[in-house]
Design a protein around this motif. Sequence first.
Motif, short mmCIF file in Angstrom:
data_model
loop_
_atom_site.label_atom_id
_atom_site.label_comp_id
_atom_site.label_asym_id
_atom_site.label_seq_id
_atom_site.Cartn_x
_atom_site.Cartn_y
_atom_site.Cartn_z
N PRO A 27 0.80 -1.22 0.00
CA PRO A 27 0.00 0.00 0.00
C PRO A 27 0.84 1.28 0.00
O PRO A 27 1.86 1.37 0.69
N GLY A 28 0.39 2.23 -0.80
CA GLY A 28 1.04 3.53 -0.88
C GLY A 28 0.00 4.63 -0.79
O GLY A 28 -1.19 4.40 -0.96
N THR A 29 0.47 5.83 -0.54
CA THR A 29 -0.44 6.97 -0.43
C THR A 29 -1.06 7.26 -1.79
O THR A 29 -0.56 6.82 -2.84
N GLU A 30 -2.13 8.03 -1.77
CA GLU A 30 -2.77 8.41 -3.03
C GLU A 30 -1.77 9.16 -3.92
O GLU A 30 -1.69 8.91 -5.12
N LEU A 53 -7.17 5.72 -10.63
CA LEU A 53 -7.05 4.98 -9.37
C LEU A 53 -8.44 4.67 -8.82
O LEU A 53 -8.72 3.53 -8.41
N THR A 54 -9.33 5.63 -8.84
CA THR A 54 -10.70 5.41 -8.38
C THR A 54 -11.41 4.38 -9.26
O THR A 54 -12.11 3.49 -8.77
N THR A 65 -6.75 0.61 1.56
CA THR A 65 -6.56 -0.03 2.85
C THR A 65 -6.25 1.06 3.87
O THR A 65 -6.03 2.21 3.49
N PRO A 66 -6.22 0.74 5.16
CA PRO A 66 -5.83 1.75 6.16
C PRO A 66 -4.43 2.33 5.90
O PRO A 66 -4.14 3.45 6.30
N SER A 67 -3.59 1.56 5.20
CA SER A 67 -2.22 2.01 4.93
C SER A 67 -2.08 2.72 3.58
O SER A 67 -1.00 3.18 3.24
N GLY A 68 -3.11 2.72 2.78
CA GLY A 68 -3.05 3.35 1.47
C GLY A 68 -3.66 2.46 0.40
O GLY A 68 -4.41 1.53 0.69
#
Length: 166
Positions: A27-30, A53-54, A65-68
Amino acid sequence: MKFKLVPAAPDAFDFVERAQRAVPLVPGTEDDCCARLMDRLDLPSRDVARTWLTFLRALELAEETPSGFRRTDVDPTVTGCRAALLDRVFAAEAVRDALDTDDPRTADDVFETLRGSVPVWERHKNPSRWESIWRDRVGDLLSWLVLLEAADRVDDGDGPARFVRR
């Protein structure tokens, strides 16, 4: 939950596969994910990358996810993406259902069929432009339906593109 953002459909389905591969496994940030999409797909802006991405989330090819954001282990297929589009993208099923198998319809014809079902909040959000925004959205959805083999584009070389349901 229905997703609303739909990018312009690519010329070939392999672009969808490349787009999914551009989303990280970890997971990575937006911002990080959008940068990867822009870099790997040569997208023109962060807004276009965010739309992709959406949309990948709508197709169940990426998830938040909670992490990205991360790519899912779902293999992109025309059949799977078509089912997800019709089930998870706002107005996709209505656009498909507005098509007939015998009488080709233009994007404007389909928009006129759906005009009354455009939510009031969409009309108030952009009161002077909602019609052009929704005409474009219908056109994008029709292009996706063609790419995902739910519709056919029928061109006789005269006038605007017309579509029939498969």
